[in-house]
Structures are given as C-alpha cells and as structure tokens.
Design an enzyme around this catalytic site. Sequence first.
Site, PDB file in Angstrom:
ATOM      1  N   TYR A 152       0.829  -1.208   0.000  1.00  0.00           N
ATOM      2  CA  TYR A 152       0.000   0.000   0.000  1.00  0.00           C
ATOM      3  C   TYR A 152       0.869   1.267   0.000  1.00  0.00           C
ATOM      4  O   TYR A 152       0.595   2.226  -0.737  1.00  0.00           O
ATOM      5  CB  TYR A 152      -0.898  -0.038   1.227  1.00  0.00           C
ATOM      6  N   LYS A 156       0.901   4.065  -2.929  1.00  0.00           N
ATOM      7  CA  LYS A 156       0.494   5.437  -2.651  1.00  0.00           C
ATOM      8  C   LYS A 156       1.614   6.445  -2.929  1.00  0.00           C
ATOM      9  O   LYS A 156       1.346   7.597  -3.297  1.00  0.00           O
ATOM     10  CB  LYS A 156       0.002   5.557  -1.212  1.00  0.00           C
TER      11      LYS A 156
END
Length: 251
Positions: A152, A156
């Site tokens: 993640y 991001k």
Amino acid sequence: MGRFDQQVVVVTGGARGIGFSTAQRFAAEGAAVALLDLDAHTAALAAAELGASKAIGIGCDVGDESSAQAAVEQVVREFGGLHVLVNNAGVTRDNLLFKMTSTDWDTVMNVHLRGAFLMTRAAQKAFVEQKYGKVICISSTSALGNRGQANYSAAKMGIQGFVRTLAIEFGPFGVTANAVAPGFIATEMTDATAQRLGMDPVEFRKAHAEANPVRRVGKPEDIAAAVTFLASDEASYITGQTLYVDGGAKL
C-alpha cells in the site's frame, strides 16, 4: 451557481467512504456525477442515494483495460463530456513483508496504480481535445511508510510520482493533476483494519485522535473538501502537488 455547474465528474470507488462523500460534494456544487464501483448494483444504489439531477452508477474494474475504457466512454456518451477524474478506488491487503503474498502485492498495485493509469489514459482524450481537465488521485500518509503496508505504501507513493509526471505532460493542454494524501479517516476500511488488528473500531479511532495535533480523526468530508478545491478553477495554478490532509500527523 455552483463551482461545477455544467461539468461532468467521474469518481472511482465512489459507492462508499471517501469516494461517496466526494461525489456528494461535487453533486451539491452542480456537477453531473458518475460513480464507478466494482459492483454495478452497488454503484447504481449509491448514485440514486446522491439525489442529484444527473448521477449514474457504473460497474467498473479499474484495473482492467477494457472495463476502464468502456466506463469512460459510457460517461462521455451519456453526459456529453468529462471534466474531472477522481482516482479514488483502493483496497488493502496488509501484512508484514515476510507474510505478504505475491497476490497481496499485485492486488494492491493493480487497483491503485494500474487503475489510476488506465482511467487517466482513458480520460485524457476528452481532456486534451477540450483543452481542459482535472485529475485528482488519492494517495495516503502511508506513502511515507507504514508497518505492514509495504504494498500500500509503495502504491500510494507511486501515485505521487504519477501526478507529478502527468502535470508535466498535461500542462500544455490545460489539464492539471494533483493528489490528496489522507491521514486517518473514519471509514469502513479503517474499521476493518481495526478488526484485523483485534481492536474495537471506536477505540482504534480514539487512539488515532489522541495522537493527532487537532485531537480528532478525519472524516470523508475533509477529503472531499480538498478534492473539490483542487478540481476547481480556483486551483488552476496548482499542479503536480500532493496535499496532505492529516490533521498535522504524518504517522
């Protein structure tokens, strides 16, 4: 007069949480809104809940090339154009690196990064032809690193590099691209994280609020406000940037 009268907005992952709140804000300010979600029925129900004069829900797998292209084409066909794209769709598959599977990694990259790429590429034709467009991608404070979120966090941070590059390529055509990086936001997703960690969601939120300089957790409406600002003409000289909306706590 609303800031987005006569404009068409696409919000991916728009059926709940940050996406739905963002769609509500755009609709309240006059936009025609298309909510994209993996499940077409869920998307349609969310669109109906908006209560907007022009709102549709579309089933779309943003990580699938043909699905992303078809969704954009449907929006342009039904609403007659496209002016704002909000790449919000996201999933989590948290785990420490030694426990993280290849599928965990690929799933997160496919939705966040590949999805943003495919949706933006599909939208750029309309944007470039009309010499106007706004791309807003949802990043996260996790881009700065977060235990158990190697996939993640990487995705991001990739979003931040993506919008900087889009800004360079799209700028001459009147198109801006920016990212919003939320901190802790009270949503179904963060509640699910609490449960995965064996914590009560209410206590989880309280702990994050106490660690935050403003002493509260974020709400989806906080992110919606930032997104709509960056999508407005008031922000026409802002591009390639990432706006952290985290109450001052980059944890």
